[in-house]
Design a protein around this motif. Sequence first.
Motif, PDB file in Angstrom:
ATOM      1  N   UNK A  99       0.861  -1.186   0.000  1.00  0.00           N
ATOM      2  CA  UNK A  99       0.000   0.000   0.000  1.00  0.00           C
ATOM      3  C   UNK A  99       0.893   1.230   0.000  1.00  0.00           C
ATOM      4  N   UNK A 100       0.743   2.087  -0.970  1.00  0.00           N
ATOM      5  CA  UNK A 100       1.608   3.265  -1.048  1.00  0.00           C
ATOM      6  C   UNK A 100       0.909   4.307  -1.927  1.00  0.00           C
ATOM      7  N   UNK A 101       0.496   5.400  -1.300  1.00  0.00           N
ATOM      8  CA  UNK A 101      -0.291   6.385  -2.057  1.00  0.00           C
ATOM      9  C   UNK A 101       0.494   7.019  -3.184  1.00  0.00           C
ATOM     10  N   UNK A 102       1.795   6.910  -3.107  1.00  0.00           N
ATOM     11  CA  UNK A 102       2.599   7.477  -4.200  1.00  0.00           C
ATOM     12  C   UNK A 102       2.586   6.567  -5.426  1.00  0.00           C
ATOM     13  N   UNK A 103       2.045   5.392  -5.268  1.00  0.00           N
ATOM     14  CA  UNK A 103       1.922   4.474  -6.410  1.00  0.00           C
ATOM     15  C   UNK A 103       0.431   4.191  -6.635  1.00  0.00           C
TER      16      UNK A 103
ATOM     17  N   UNK B 229     -11.999  -7.450   3.512  1.00  0.00           N
ATOM     18  CA  UNK B 229     -12.019  -7.078   4.926  1.00  0.00           C
ATOM     19  C   UNK B 229     -10.721  -7.400   5.648  1.00  0.00           C
ATOM     20  N   UNK B 230      -9.678  -7.809   4.921  1.00  0.00           N
ATOM     21  CA  UNK B 230      -8.395  -8.112   5.577  1.00  0.00           C
ATOM     22  C   UNK B 230      -7.644  -6.819   5.906  1.00  0.00           C
ATOM     23  N   UNK B 231      -6.665  -6.913   6.807  1.00  0.00           N
ATOM     24  CA  UNK B 231      -5.878  -5.714   7.123  1.00  0.00           C
ATOM     25  C   UNK B 231      -4.805  -5.522   6.049  1.00  0.00           C
ATOM     26  N   UNK B 232      -4.258  -4.315   6.014  1.00  0.00           N
ATOM     27  CA  UNK B 232      -3.195  -4.020   5.046  1.00  0.00           C
ATOM     28  C   UNK B 232      -2.015  -4.961   5.246  1.00  0.00           C
ATOM     29  N   UNK B 233      -1.694  -5.189   6.514  1.00  0.00           N
ATOM     30  CA  UNK B 233      -0.545  -6.043   6.817  1.00  0.00           C
ATOM     31  C   UNK B 233      -0.764  -7.471   6.314  1.00  0.00           C
ATOM     32  N   UNK B 234      -1.945  -8.004   6.586  1.00  0.00           N
ATOM     33  CA  UNK B 234      -2.263  -9.360   6.107  1.00  0.00           C
ATOM     34  C   UNK B 234      -2.117  -9.443   4.588  1.00  0.00           C
ATOM     35  N   UNK B 235      -2.629  -8.415   3.935  1.00  0.00           N
ATOM     36  CA  UNK B 235      -2.611  -8.436   2.467  1.00  0.00           C
ATOM     37  C   UNK B 235      -1.183  -8.351   1.945  1.00  0.00           C
ATOM     38  N   UNK B 236      -0.401  -7.466   2.532  1.00  0.00           N
ATOM     39  CA  UNK B 236       0.988  -7.340   2.076  1.00  0.00           C
ATOM     40  C   UNK B 236       1.754  -8.644   2.335  1.00  0.00           C
ATOM     41  N   UNK B 237       1.478  -9.279   3.486  1.00  0.00           N
ATOM     42  CA  UNK B 237       2.135 -10.569   3.755  1.00  0.00           C
ATOM     43  C   UNK B 237       1.707 -11.631   2.758  1.00  0.00           C
ATOM     44  N   UNK B 238       0.394 -11.640   2.492  1.00  0.00           N
ATOM     45  CA  UNK B 238      -0.155 -12.581   1.503  1.00  0.00           C
ATOM     46  C   UNK B 238       0.542 -12.514   0.165  1.00  0.00           C
ATOM     47  N   UNK B 239       0.797 -11.284  -0.261  1.00  0.00           N
ATOM     48  CA  UNK B 239       1.310 -11.089  -1.618  1.00  0.00           C
ATOM     49  C   UNK B 239       2.827 -10.899  -1.653  1.00  0.00           C
ATOM     50  N   UNK B 240       3.490 -11.097  -0.505  1.00  0.00           N
ATOM     51  CA  UNK B 240       4.961 -10.947  -0.507  1.00  0.00           C
ATOM     52  C   UNK B 240       5.547 -11.943  -1.503  1.00  0.00           C
ATOM     53  N   UNK B 241       6.358 -11.454  -2.395  1.00  0.00           N
ATOM     54  CA  UNK B 241       6.994 -12.338  -3.377  1.00  0.00           C
ATOM     55  C   UNK B 241       6.123 -12.659  -4.586  1.00  0.00           C
ATOM     56  N   UNK B 242       4.843 -12.252  -4.558  1.00  0.00           N
ATOM     57  CA  UNK B 242       3.974 -12.520  -5.716  1.00  0.00           C
ATOM     58  C   UNK B 242       4.208 -11.479  -6.803  1.00  0.00           C
ATOM     59  N   UNK B 243       3.734 -11.789  -8.005  1.00  0.00           N
ATOM     60  CA  UNK B 243       3.857 -10.835  -9.113  1.00  0.00           C
ATOM     61  C   UNK B 243       2.578 -10.011  -9.215  1.00  0.00           C
ATOM     62  N   UNK B 244       2.637  -8.937  -9.971  1.00  0.00           N
ATOM     63  CA  UNK B 244       1.432  -8.143 -10.226  1.00  0.00           C
ATOM     64  C   UNK B 244       0.367  -9.013 -10.884  1.00  0.00           C
ATOM     65  N   UNK B 245       0.830  -9.929 -11.723  1.00  0.00           N
ATOM     66  CA  UNK B 245      -0.109 -10.820 -12.417  1.00  0.00           C
ATOM     67  C   UNK B 245      -0.908 -11.651 -11.393  1.00  0.00           C
ATOM     68  N   UNK B 246      -0.205 -12.182 -10.372  1.00  0.00           N
ATOM     69  CA  UNK B 246      -0.899 -12.953  -9.321  1.00  0.00           C
ATOM     70  C   UNK B 246      -1.941 -12.085  -8.619  1.00  0.00           C
ATOM     71  N   UNK B 247      -1.503 -10.876  -8.244  1.00  0.00           N
ATOM     72  CA  UNK B 247      -2.413  -9.972  -7.536  1.00  0.00           C
ATOM     73  C   UNK B 247      -3.652  -9.719  -8.384  1.00  0.00           C
ATOM     74  N   UNK B 248      -3.437  -9.420  -9.663  1.00  0.00           N
ATOM     75  CA  UNK B 248      -4.572  -9.103 -10.531  1.00  0.00           C
ATOM     76  C   UNK B 248      -5.513 -10.295 -10.684  1.00  0.00           C
ATOM     77  N   UNK B 249      -4.924 -11.491 -10.817  1.00  0.00           N
ATOM     78  CA  UNK B 249      -5.789 -12.671 -10.972  1.00  0.00           C
ATOM     79  C   UNK B 249      -6.628 -12.888  -9.726  1.00  0.00           C
TER      80      UNK B 249
END
Length: 328
Positions: free
Chosen positions: A233-237, A252-272
């Motif tokens: 999460x970064x408002x500059x991006x 409904x997850x927290x920002x921290x949970x989400x960032x941990x979830x997607x650590x090491x993932x690609x943008x493609x994974x996030x989008x899917x």
Amino acid sequence: MEKKTVFSGIQASGSLHLGNYLGAIRNWAAMQYDYNNYFCVVDLHTITVPQDPSTLREKIREVAGLLFAAGINEENSVVFIQSEVKAHSELAWILNCMTPMGWLQRMTQFKEKSEKQKEEVSVGLFDYPVLQAADILLYDTQMVPVGEDQRQHVELSRDIAQRFNYRYGQVFTLPEAYIPPHGGRVMGLSNPDKKMSKSEDKQEDSISLLDSPDNIRNKIKKATTDSLKDIRFDEKRPGINNLLTIYQLLTGKTQEEIENNFAGSSYKDLKEQLAEVIIEDLRPLQDRYFELTGEKRYLDEMLQRGAERAGEQAERKIDHVHKSIGLR
Ligand code: AMP
Ligand code: TRP
């Protein structure tokens, strides 16, 4: 304790999108149990910019159908179409006569919208916030749940009410905007520097609530991101930040949970994953929508009951207004 009164409106231009859903109607549905609610399809606001008559006719019903499909129900809320309750136009006229032009000249939404239209701008577009004040003040509204972009209009309604009461006595209740702590401003997918909007010409900028799963996958796939890699999460991006915010609002997850979830993932994974979350969230809403619009009479009858209930309250108020200013 008596329940507070809530009023909000939504235009019938274009298709309802994820910004409308997350910033407005999802919250309306969730909070309806604790308040007396009026939710209005503001078709008279919609015609402040040119509309094709047959499209408008369709959109009015579509928006009303989507309000019910999103979970707003007749037990807790009055849902109606603005033009079916004549007191809205009538009060708008009376308030026009008491609103200084200068107040309207300061409205940022008018400045933005009129820039696009240049000399085609109608008097109605200029007057839009006064009609909105009439909507709100007719029902003794205490709370107006809206997205961030409407804060200024609600404050103007309050100023108009205050000025009226000062001159003619205690007639109107002073309303307050309620902006949800999150979701008040969902940004466009292709242009994340601007809010997601109905009037955006580029279809891929917004997710319509009635988009098919494939359409949703495609739009999310094409959403603007950046050339960095990490998912944070970064408002500059703004691109990545918006996708993550939508993900957060839906899961409904927290920002921290989400960032941990997607650590090491690609943008493609996030989008899917985001696309699937959106599809699953909208599925029940879409099912309900097609079910309740399948039988044309069903929606019409609900809207007629809504207009009758709203009309009773609005007539009482307009009568009070007439008397207080000396028309009766
Ligand atoms: P409109 O589409 O302008 O009739 O807006 C209906 C409601 O949705 C209002 O409460 C707006 O503030 C809200 N809204 C519209 N666009 C967005 C957005 N991109 N993000 C959050 N809320 C929005
Ligand atoms: N101007 C609001 C919008 O574009 C719609 C609206 C009209 C409204 N009348 C209202 C919102 C009264 C809240 C209360 O979103």
